[in-house]
Design a protein around this motif. Structure first.
Motif, mmCIF file in Angstrom:
data_model
loop_
_atom_site.group_PDB
_atom_site.id
_atom_site.type_symbol
_atom_site.label_atom_id
_atom_site.label_comp_id
_atom_site.label_asym_id
_atom_site.label_seq_id
_atom_site.Cartn_x
_atom_site.Cartn_y
_atom_site.Cartn_z
ATOM 1 N N THR A 50 0.826 -1.207 0.000
ATOM 2 C CA THR A 50 0.000 0.000 0.000
ATOM 3 C C THR A 50 0.864 1.262 0.000
ATOM 4 O O THR A 50 0.483 2.276 -0.586
ATOM 5 C CB THR A 50 -0.934 0.014 1.224
ATOM 6 N N VAL A 54 1.922 1.890 -3.580
ATOM 7 C CA VAL A 54 0.796 2.412 -4.361
ATOM 8 C C VAL A 54 0.558 3.879 -4.035
ATOM 9 O O VAL A 54 0.345 4.708 -4.937
ATOM 10 C CB VAL A 54 -0.487 1.586 -4.089
ATOM 11 N N ALA A 55 0.597 4.224 -2.749
ATOM 12 C CA ALA A 55 0.399 5.614 -2.354
ATOM 13 C C ALA A 55 1.452 6.525 -2.981
ATOM 14 O O ALA A 55 1.138 7.618 -3.472
ATOM 15 C CB ALA A 55 0.447 5.730 -0.824
ATOM 16 N N VAL A 91 -5.618 4.750 -0.405
ATOM 17 C CA VAL A 91 -5.369 3.448 -1.027
ATOM 18 C C VAL A 91 -6.378 2.428 -0.492
ATOM 19 O O VAL A 91 -6.966 1.648 -1.244
ATOM 20 C CB VAL A 91 -3.928 2.976 -0.765
#
Length: 294
Positions: free
Chosen positions: A3, A6-7, A17
């Motif tokens: 995560t 992704v952030a 996220v």
């Protein structure tokens, strides 16, 4: 992807996220950490109108992601693998796109990354051509894409300024005849521009008297000359001897020799014509040399 990855990629908060990604395609580690497939990340980003650099690589996005992660760990090999692969499958547009992205990260290009990716890629291309694994057209495509990426970097660094700044030090950069490889000297030019130098780039295949004459005319305190195979140690030493003979003792300058042909070579001479004389095997070493000189 975690995560946090992704952030960072989407430039969003980690809590966002969690709101955006809730799919059976997601997995979790034994410790309970979320793992999100890259293709899902790109699909969601596209649906939410958040364009990221990986979208420009289509089905090759996964290879690019892994190459970028390896670069963060200081390993340029996966990046060079991807670049050579694109060259072999005639996807040269991806080469230029990747080189630009790698070099344009941050305010100043990282000399270590330039050495590892630009330098590593072109060395692999040259080795492949010598072994008969790549064609002349492949070598030219690689040089074109690398050259265009460097050209964009130079423009962003102010390399096209009309007048030099008299308050800044001046360097003369180029290659000696018959050397025709320009990329190394252009990267030196880029590094110097980012460090506040005026740079007179003479191009390729310049006679030694012309290089020294330009140094004298501009009062340059630094001359950088690139040598690549088939240049030999004898070629370097002949240039050093000629430059020392032609230099004005009242205007000594630092002479830096670089490129693949200087690896392992020790240089000396000049009889006082040079404030310093060194052979350096990469941009990172050149950066360190500049730092030591203040």
């Amino acid at each position: 992807m975690g995560t946090g990855d992704v952030a960072e990629l989407l430039d969003i908060h980690p809590s966002t996220v969690k709101r955006w990604f809730d799919s059976p395609r997601m997995a979790a580690t034994s410790g309970g950490h979320r793992r999100i497939p890259l293709d899902l990340v790109l699909d969601v980003a596209r649906a939410r109108d958040r364009r990221v650099y990986l979208h420009g690589f289509g089905s090759h996005a996964t290879h690019v992601w892994h190459a970028m992660q390896a670069l963060e760990r200081g390993d340029p090999a996966p990046a060079c693998d991807a670049l050579v692969h694109w060259l072999r499958i005639r996807q040269s547009r991806l080469i230029g796109r990747f080189l630009w992205h790698v070099a344009a990260r941050g305010d100043v290009p990282d000399p270590g990354v330039l050495d590892g990716v630009f330098g590593g890629f072109m060395k692999r291309v040259g080795d492949g051509w010598e072994r008969g694994e790549l064609r002349i057209a492949d070598e030219r495509a690689a040089s074109r894409e690398a050259g265009e990426a460097i050209g964009r970097l130079l423009a962003a660094a102010g390399g096209e300024a009309d007048e030099p700044d008299p308050q800044r030090p001046t360097a003369v950069v180029g290659t000696v005849e018959p050397e025709q490889h320009i990329l190394g000297s252009q990267l030196v030019r880029l590094l110097l521009l980012h460090r506040g130098w005026n740079v007179e780039h003479l191009g390729t295949g310049v006679p030694a008297p012309e290089i020294v004459a330009t140094q004298r005319a501009l009062g340059a305190s630094l001359v950088c000359v690139s040598f690549t195979p088939p240049a030999t140690a004898a070629d370097l030493l002949r240039f050093v001897e000629a430059a020392g003979r032609l230099a004005d003792p009242a205007q000594p300058f630092a002479l830096v020799l670089g490129g693949n042909a200087v690896r392992g070579i020790q240089v000396s001479g000049g009889d006082g014509a040079f404030t310093d004389l060194v052979a350096l095997d990469g941009l990172a070493a050149f950066r360190d040399w500049l730092d030591d000189r203040g």
